[in-house]
Each structure stands twice: as structure tokens, then as C-alpha cells.
Design a protein around this motif. Structure first.
Motif, PDB file in Angstrom:
ATOM      1  N   MET A  43       0.848  -1.118  -0.205  1.00 14.98           N
ATOM      2  CA  MET A  43      -0.162  -0.191   0.193  1.00 14.98           C
ATOM      3  C   MET A  43       0.923   1.906  -0.067  1.00 14.98           C
ATOM      4  O   MET A  43       2.157   1.342   0.908  1.00 14.98           O
ATOM      5  CB  MET A  43      -0.990  -0.109   1.508  1.00 14.98           C
ATOM      6  N   GLU A  44       0.650   2.436  -0.568  1.00 16.51           N
ATOM      7  CA  GLU A  44       0.861   3.404  -0.876  1.00 16.51           C
ATOM      8  C   GLU A  44       0.630   4.881  -0.140  1.00 16.51           C
ATOM      9  O   GLU A  44      -0.345   4.601   0.095  1.00 16.51           O
ATOM     10  CB  GLU A  44       1.026   4.054  -2.977  1.00 16.51           C
ATOM     11  N   TYR A  45       1.889   5.173   0.242  1.00 16.24           N
ATOM     12  CA  TYR A  45       1.729   6.195   1.105  1.00 16.24           C
ATOM     13  C   TYR A  45       2.473   7.892   0.942  1.00 16.24           C
ATOM     14  O   TYR A  45       4.013   7.081  -0.091  1.00 16.24           O
ATOM     15  CB  TYR A  45       1.987   5.722   2.542  1.00 16.24           C
ATOM     16  N   VAL A  83       8.325  -1.721  -6.634  1.00 12.16           N
ATOM     17  CA  VAL A  83       8.203  -0.656  -7.716  1.00 12.16           C
ATOM     18  C   VAL A  83       7.135  -0.378  -8.258  1.00 12.16           C
ATOM     19  O   VAL A  83       6.686   0.328  -8.193  1.00 12.16           O
ATOM     20  CB  VAL A  83       8.995  -2.070  -9.199  1.00 12.16           C
ATOM     21  N   HIS A  84       6.245  -1.600  -7.217  1.00 13.36           N
ATOM     22  CA  HIS A  84       4.797  -1.221  -8.190  1.00 13.36           C
ATOM     23  C   HIS A  84       4.225   0.089  -6.560  1.00 13.36           C
ATOM     24  O   HIS A  84       3.737   0.898  -7.411  1.00 13.36           O
ATOM     25  CB  HIS A  84       3.763  -2.257  -8.258  1.00 13.36           C
ATOM     26  N   GLU A  85       4.058   0.385  -5.958  1.00 12.56           N
ATOM     27  CA  GLU A  85       4.151   0.450  -4.190  1.00 12.56           C
ATOM     28  C   GLU A  85       4.710   2.560  -5.072  1.00 12.56           C
ATOM     29  O   GLU A  85       3.953   3.196  -4.096  1.00 12.56           O
ATOM     30  CB  GLU A  85       4.178   0.234  -3.309  1.00 12.56           C
ATOM     31  N   TRP A  86       6.129   2.019  -4.774  1.00 11.64           N
ATOM     32  CA  TRP A  86       6.813   3.534  -5.440  1.00 11.64           C
ATOM     33  C   TRP A  86       6.365   4.266  -6.336  1.00 11.64           C
ATOM     34  O   TRP A  86       6.151   4.973  -6.578  1.00 11.64           O
ATOM     35  CB  TRP A  86       8.643   3.116  -5.493  1.00 11.64           C
ATOM     36  N   MET A  87       6.038   3.126  -7.359  1.00 10.50           N
ATOM     37  CA  MET A  87       5.302   4.209  -8.507  1.00 10.50           C
ATOM     38  C   MET A  87       4.016   5.363  -8.335  1.00 10.50           C
ATOM     39  O   MET A  87       3.882   6.210  -8.849  1.00 10.50           O
ATOM     40  CB  MET A  87       5.028   3.516  -9.675  1.00 10.50           C
ATOM     41  N   HIS A  88       3.477   5.001  -7.284  1.00 16.16           N
ATOM     42  CA  HIS A  88       2.010   5.443  -6.727  1.00 16.16           C
ATOM     43  C   HIS A  88       3.221   7.112  -6.598  1.00 16.16           C
ATOM     44  O   HIS A  88       2.253   7.772  -6.179  1.00 16.16           O
ATOM     45  CB  HIS A  88       1.439   4.797  -5.687  1.00 16.16           C
ATOM     46  N   SER A  89       4.009   7.313  -5.598  1.00 15.48           N
ATOM     47  CA  SER A  89       4.328   8.330  -5.302  1.00 15.48           C
ATOM     48  C   SER A  89       4.193   9.201  -6.319  1.00 15.48           C
ATOM     49  O   SER A  89       3.740  10.861  -5.727  1.00 15.48           O
ATOM     50  CB  SER A  89       5.984   8.522  -5.031  1.00 15.48           C
ATOM     51  N   ASP A 115      -4.986   6.121 -10.911  1.00 15.63           N
ATOM     52  CA  ASP A 115      -3.911   6.158  -9.944  1.00 15.63           C
ATOM     53  C   ASP A 115      -3.236   4.584 -10.457  1.00 15.63           C
ATOM     54  O   ASP A 115      -1.796   4.541 -10.718  1.00 15.63           O
ATOM     55  CB  ASP A 115      -4.594   6.177  -8.492  1.00 15.63           C
ATOM     56  N   GLU A 116      -4.080   3.301 -10.296  1.00 18.75           N
ATOM     57  CA  GLU A 116      -3.561   2.597 -10.649  1.00 18.75           C
ATOM     58  C   GLU A 116      -3.272   1.339 -11.862  1.00 18.75           C
ATOM     59  O   GLU A 116      -2.017   1.490 -11.927  1.00 18.75           O
ATOM     60  CB  GLU A 116      -4.776   1.019  -9.508  1.00 18.75           C
ATOM     61  N   GLY A 117      -4.420   2.448 -12.237  1.00 17.71           N
ATOM     62  CA  GLY A 117      -3.719   1.856 -14.150  1.00 17.71           C
ATOM     63  C   GLY A 117      -2.320   2.858 -14.525  1.00 17.71           C
ATOM     64  O   GLY A 117      -1.395   1.682 -14.798  1.00 17.71           O
ATOM     65  N   PHE A 118      -2.016   3.888 -14.209  1.00 17.95           N
ATOM     66  CA  PHE A 118      -0.807   4.345 -14.775  1.00 17.95           C
ATOM     67  C   PHE A 118       0.374   3.816 -14.165  1.00 17.95           C
ATOM     68  O   PHE A 118       1.679   3.794 -14.342  1.00 17.95           O
ATOM     69  CB  PHE A 118      -0.871   6.612 -14.299  1.00 17.95           C
ATOM     70  N   THR A 119       0.592   3.576 -12.677  1.00 10.26           N
ATOM     71  CA  THR A 119       0.966   3.089 -11.621  1.00 10.26           C
ATOM     72  C   THR A 119       1.208   1.237 -12.324  1.00 10.26           C
ATOM     73  O   THR A 119       2.530   1.429 -12.639  1.00 10.26           O
ATOM     74  CB  THR A 119       0.473   3.068 -10.203  1.00 10.26           C
ATOM     75  N   THR A 120       0.586   0.491 -12.633  1.00 10.66           N
ATOM     76  CA  THR A 120       1.058  -0.599 -13.012  1.00 10.66           C
ATOM     77  C   THR A 120       1.193  -0.644 -14.277  1.00 10.66           C
ATOM     78  O   THR A 120       2.663  -1.235 -14.053  1.00 10.66           O
ATOM     79  CB  THR A 120      -0.846  -1.745 -13.623  1.00 10.66           C
ATOM     80  N   SER A 147      -9.819  -1.022 -12.846  1.00 11.28           N
ATOM     81  CA  SER A 147      -8.782   0.323 -12.857  1.00 11.28           C
ATOM     82  C   SER A 147      -7.056  -0.070 -12.947  1.00 11.28           C
ATOM     83  O   SER A 147      -5.925   1.161 -13.505  1.00 11.28           O
ATOM     84  CB  SER A 147      -8.583  -0.079 -11.209  1.00 11.28           C
ATOM     85  N   TYR A 148      -6.792  -1.627 -12.501  1.00 14.03           N
ATOM     86  CA  TYR A 148      -5.625  -2.032 -13.044  1.00 14.03           C
ATOM     87  C   TYR A 148      -5.057  -2.203 -14.365  1.00 14.03           C
ATOM     88  O   TYR A 148      -4.194  -1.323 -14.659  1.00 14.03           O
ATOM     89  CB  TYR A 148      -4.796  -2.981 -11.910  1.00 14.03           C
ATOM     90  N   SER A 149      -5.900  -2.535 -14.790  1.00 13.41           N
ATOM     91  CA  SER A 149      -5.136  -3.394 -16.478  1.00 13.41           C
ATOM     92  C   SER A 149      -5.459  -2.703 -17.387  1.00 13.41           C
ATOM     93  O   SER A 149      -5.620  -1.961 -18.244  1.00 13.41           O
ATOM     94  CB  SER A 149      -6.000  -4.828 -16.360  1.00 13.41           C
TER      95      SER A 149
END
Ligand code: ZN
Length: 622
Positions: free
Chosen positions: A340-342, A362-368, A385-390, A446-448
Motif C-alpha cells: 500500500m502506497e503512502y 516498484v509498483h508502490e513506489w510508482m504510486h509516489s 492511479d492504479e492503471g498509470f502506476t501499473t 482500474s489496474y489493467s
């Protein structure tokens, strides 16, 4: 009348002169003191919040999130999970029924005992020294202000609250399955966001977050046996003897507790975690320091020390493609439940194999980037958020893992999107995150599908334009909560191509793409190809012709709604541009100018970036 007209003209000029988006943002300044009692898993908190109303509106009430009240039997989150537990998705690999609830939540909330539930109780609340009336509606605190907060003014809220840390169900909580003592996410009463769309008091049912940017100053008093990892810079390392490596440091530890003070500038949330067994390592990457906190076991002692160098490589890619990371610190913290990202930190599962650990890191960090800095309203635009992060995650993994280099990063996202369509559980991506009918439909959308949105955008405007646009999006909209239209406008400006139709079809509807070879025939010694739009969503078409002598030509048919064309993306293959295909017309004919006997194959979009749901009708081979 004349004056009115005159001022109207002035306003217009001001609007068009501003090239950079200038959207007002509310601002917060939190100062919190927490006294944690590890014996009872409760803490007492004092919160002083300076709230800046930068909006043009007068605020008569304010709302806070009280997330932990979700971890109680019969809460909205509990009942939502139980209801989704009735939705049968199909069979799992072992032939057992697979239900739609989150395997980590299932019916666990309904079984929590009084000493296991979570709660946040507001004991008192003052605004500018005056007592305010409030009521708690489960995870939302509603405050009716005795005096309104005027536009362009600020108010100070002083709150006393107490909280009990729930047994970990999702994200936050204590004593999770990896043995981490405290994962402290969503742990404090947090002002809801107020933006150009108004208040966003979204009851918590385990999904998305949206917050106000500002500065945090948090002091946590806790038994000195614990190591604390957190968002923000530790202010007093010498005093508490943690995070400070200078030899001969005199550690002051009067009493049984240590006071950890953290300061975090310009973030929209604050997370912390505490464990008595944390190993803490650091690495300087570019111009920030990465911190790693994990519980050392036979496995983690082999995997976690590999992460610092891997993350340095990942950052080199991220910085070039998505923009620089502007804070001086980032912490990867073993939190023992998914990832989980913060802001400035993530809580991740820590005990798996290195490939999985690196992937989630990498995934959670991309949420930054997309959750931390761009900070779209995730409830309204979870896919941004989730799609661009993925998308970022997959591209980084495929650029940094030897066995993945050269493979198509987005292949899995397209497969997931196609499987969602087949399942019949697809809903428009514009659905509010909490209100998707199934978890399954929400996650794949959201993700895919969110990642497919970006990859397919590369097909429409050219991947180079898309990449340029992603950087421009970062610089133009950082710390401004962009929405889907803001993003699409950036891409329009970068490419010179109209994209309103793409947003409308791919985000707001569940119409699908299917282009087909209708017929190939010869007329006067020349090959005519008739293409057919079978699906309801129109697209531009790349159509590649290969001759028996090995020559290749791309026939490019823009869509009329684009009012433009992408550049030729493959310079080694010459391209013939045709008149735009009108979206209303189901068929389109191309004269290839060569006899059929010279053709080896013809194919619609060999790059497969167009999310064509039936590729069996895309290709013909001589
Ligand atoms: Zn994510």
C-alpha cells in the motif's frame, strides 16, 4: 453595460493568458502528538490542524475521515465484504468456488472482539479556541461550524482523540501474519478534501484515498523497544539514538519511552509502522535516501539487502520517463499485508521471493507519482492511479529484469482486460471506485484497463508523443489533483490530436473495439482491401502489408474525430497515409496498388496495442 462588457473581456484575456493550470488547492498543517500504549494497543492523540481555505467558497461545515471505525462488526466495510462474498466468480485452480470478496478481509471484521476492533473517537474539537459540535457517522466525522470559514482565510482546529489499533484486516493494524507489530496507516482523524467539485466525505469501505496537501509534524511517544519507520524526516536522531550512525553518539533515553519526531513537507497523508525487530538499512539514490525496514529472517536477510541496488536502477528509468522524485527520503517498510502506497513510504509484504518483492516495491513506489504527487481523486478516477502506476511498474520491470527485457510490458494487462470483457463483469472506468458491483470488475478496470488506456493511447498518438505527454502531465499537474479531462488535454496539446472521443468511449462506456478484414479482392490488376469496423468503438487503423519480396508498407487510416495524424512510428517501414475513416462508416476500402499474387500477408495493427477483442479476423496470409 459597457463596463460589464469591458470586465468580461478582461476576464477572458486572463484565462487564455494562463498556460499553466492554476487550480486552487486547500492546504493543511498538522501538528500531532501521540502517546502510544503498546500494552493495550491504544493511543491518545492531540491534533492541531491549521486549515487554509483557498477556495472561493464559504465553508459552513467540515468533514474528517475516521477510517479505523470501519474495523467493527456491521460496519459498511464489513457488510460490503460479506455481500461480495455471495458473488460467485467461478472456480479457482483447485476446483473450489471463488467468491468476489477480498481474501484478506472475507468475514473477519464480523468476528472481531471488543479488544480487537479498531476505533477513532473524537473527544473534543475546537475551532479557533471555540468548542464545535460534531457527530460521528461511522468513518466520517461531520462538524457543523459555529462560524463559517471565509474564502481565502484559515482556521485552527484543536482536537483530542483516542484510538484503538485493530487487529490487521487490511493495510493498517497490529500483529499481522508476517509478525509486524504495528502498521499504522489511516490512523488519525484526517480532514477530507474539498476541491472544485466540493467536499469528498467518502465512507471507508477498504478502497481509495484522497487528501489535502500540507505539512505534517508528528511526535510519537512509544516504548523504547520499538523502531519506528514513517513518512517524513526524523528530527531528533541523536536524542533517541535511532537512524543516526555517527560514532560516540550520546543517547538520551530517560524513562521507558522515546519521543520520535517526524516532519513531512507537502504530503497528503502520513503513515508509520513500529516493530521491535526491524532491521534498518539505507542507500543514497540520486539525490534522496532510500530507507528499508524489515524483520530479518533466513529469507528476508537474503532478499531485502538486494533491494537498494535494484531500486536505484528502477529510479533511473522512472526519473527519465515519469519525472524526478522531489523528496529527500523514501522508505520501503515491511508492513505484512499486500502493498500500500503512502507519501514518502510504502508498507509491503516482506517475506516472498525477490522477484515478487521487487515487483511490489516498484509498483508502490510508482504510486509516489500518480497517487502521491499527481494525486487524482482515486475514488472518481481509480484507473488514473492504479492503471498509470501499473503501466509504470510494468515498463520499469521490463527494462530492469534481464528475463523480461524485450518482452511486451503490457501483454498481461491486455489479457486481463479481455478476460474481464468475457466475464460480463465489466463496468465503465468512470464508475466511482466504491460503487463497482464487484471487486473483480473494479480491480481489472482500474489496474489493467487503466494501463491499457495509456498503452493504447501510444497507438493513437504515437508512443513518443505519449511519453512526452506523461512528463508534461507530471510538470503541469503535480500537486494539483488532475482529473481525466486535464490528462487528456495534456495529451491533445502534446500530440495535436483531438482525443475527446477516446475519453468518451474508453472511459465512460464499455463499448469494445473489433476491426476485421472484410474482403480482399483484385480489380484491374490491383488489390482492394475492405476493412470493417465490427465493434462499437471507432479507432484509427494501422494496416501492414507484407510483399512476397519482403517489402513492408504500413497503410495508416486516421479516425476523422482525431483531426490529425500520428507520426510514422517505425521509420524502417514506409507509411502511406489515407483519408480519415469517418466514425459513422462501418467499412473502408484501400487500393494497395499491387496484384494479389505479390502479397504475402496483410494485417490490422500487428503491434497489438489496439485492444481489439477479436484478433482472429485481423490477418490474412497468402
Ligand atoms: Zn497500486
Amino acid at each position: 453595460m459597457r463596463n460589464f462588457l469591458f470586465s468580461g473581456l478582461l476576464a477572458l484575456t486572463a484565462l487564455s493568458a494562463s498556460a499553466q493550470p492554476d487550480r486552487w488547492q486547500q492546504r493543511v498543517k498538522y501538528k500531532m502528538n501521540i502517546d502510544m500504549d503498546a500494552a493495550t494497543n491504544r493511543f491518545a492523540g492531540k491534533q492541531s490542524l491549521q486549515y487554509f481555505n483557498n477556495s472561493p467558497d464559504t465553508l459552513y461545515k467540515v468533514f474528517y475521515h475516521l477510517y479505523w471505525n470501519a474495523f467493527q462488526p456491521n460496519s459498511s466495510m464489513d457488510v460490503r465484504s460479506l455481500e461480495l462474498g455471495k458473488v460467485l466468480l467461478g472456480k479457482d485452480r483447485n476446483g473450489n468456488n471463488r467468491y468476489d470478496w477480498d481474501g484478506r478481509v472475507v468475514d473477519r471484521i464480523s468476528k472481531l472482539q471488543p479488544n480487537e476492533i479498531g476505533y477513532q473517537k473524537v473527544l473534543s474539537l475546537k475551532m479557533n479556541g471555540r468548542k464545535q459540535t460534531f457527530n460521528m457517522q461511522e468513518t466520517i466525522l461531520v462538524v457543523e461550524l459555529d462560524k463559517p470559514i471565509l474564502p481565502k482565510s484559515s482556521a485552527t482546529f484543536d482536537m483530542e482523540f483516542e484510538a484503538q489499533v485493530p487487529v490487521q484486516i487490511r493495510r493498517s493494524g497490529r500483529n499481522n501474519k508476517e509478525g509486524v507489530d504495528y502498521s499504522m496507516a489511516q490512523w488519525y482523524p484526517k480532514m477530507c478534501e474539498y476541491d472544485y467539485e466540493g467536499w469528498h466525505p467518502t465512507p471507508y469501505i477498504a478502497r481509495e484515498f484522497y487528501g489535502v496537501w500540507g505539512d505534517f509534524d508528528v511526535t510519537i511517544s512509544m516504548d523504547k523497544a520499538y523502531t519506528i519507520a514513517a513518512t517524513g524526516y526524523l528530527q531528533n536522531p541523536q536524542q533517541i539514538g535511532h537512524g543516526y550512525e555517527a560514532p560516540g553518539t550520546k543517547v538520551v533515553t530517560a524513562g521507558s519511552k522515546l519521543n520520535w519526531q517526524f516532519v513531512a513537507p507537502n504530503v497528503h497523508d502520513f503513515v508509520w509502522a513500529a516493530d521491535t525487530k526491524y532491521t534498518h538499512i539505507t542507500k543514497k539514490i540520486d539525490d534522496f535516501t532510500a530507507h528499508f525496514f524489515y524483520i530479518a529472517t533466513d529469507t528476508t536477510s537474503k532478499t531485502w539487502p538486494l533491494l537498494p541496488d535494484m531500486m536505484a536502477k528502477a529510479y533511473a528509468y522512472a526519473k527519465t520517463h515519469y519525472g524526478p522524485y522531489p523528496y529527500k527520503q523514501y522508505s520501503f517498510i515491511q508492513g505484512g499485508d499486500g502493498g500500500m502506497e503512502y507519501p514518502m513510504a510504502t508498507l509491503i509484504l516482506g517475506t516472498g521471493k525477490i522477484a515478487g518483492l521487487y515487483g511490489v516495491a516498484v509498483h508502490e513506489w510508482m504510486h509516489s507519482w500518480y497517487q502521491g504527487m499527481l494525486g487524482t481523486n482515486e475514488s472518481l478516477y481509480p484507473w488514473m492511479d492504479e492503471g498509470f502506476t501499473t503501466f509504470g511498474e510494468e515498463n520499469i520491470l521490463h527494462a530492469t529484469i534481464d528475463t523480461l527485457v524485450g518482452k511486451w510490458p503490457l501483454a498481461g494487462s491486455y489479457d486481463n482486460y479481455f478476460s474481464l470483457i468475457k466475464s460480463g463483469r465489466e463496468e465503465p472506468m468512470s464508475t466511482h471506485a466504491d460503487h463497482f458491483s464487484t471487486n473483480n470488475g473494479y480491480s481489472i478496470s482500474s489496474y489493467s484497463k487503466g494501463a491499457v488506456f495509456l498503452e493504447q493511447l501510444g497507438y493513437i498518438i504515437g508512443a513518443a508523443n505519449r511519453d512526452k505527454g506523461l512528463l508534461r502531465y507530471y510538470w503541469d499537474w503535480r500537486f494539483k489533483h488532475p482529473n481525466v479531462n486535464d490528462f487528456v488535454r495534456v495529451m491533445e496539446k502534446t500530440s495535436g490530436i483531438q482525443l475527446d472521443w477516446y475519453k468518451m468511449y474508453f472511459v465512460n462506456t464499455t463499448k469494445h473495439i473489433d476491426y476485421a478484414l472484410d474482403s480482399v479482392y483484385e480489380q484491374n490488376g490491383s488489390t482492394i482491401v475492405r476493412l470493417r469496423r465490427k465493434g462499437l468503438m471507432p479507432m484509427p487503423v494501422d494496416f501492414v502489408v507484407e510483399m512476397k519480396d519482403g517489402r513492408k508498407v504500413t497503410h495508416y487510416i486516421p479516425l476523422d474525430l482525431m483531426f490529425g495524424a500520428k507520426p510514422n512510428e517505425t521509420e524502417s517501414i514506409p507509411r502511406t497515409m489515407h483519408d480519415a475513416w469517418k466514425w459513422t462508416h462501418p467499412t473502408y476500402e484501400i487500393n494497395l496498388g499491387v496484384p494479389i499474387k505479390d502479397l504475402k500477408s496483410v494485417e490490422i495493427d500487428p503491434s497489438q496495442r489496439m485492444a481489439d477483442i477479436d484478433r482472429s479476423n485481423n490477418k490474412a496470409v497468402a
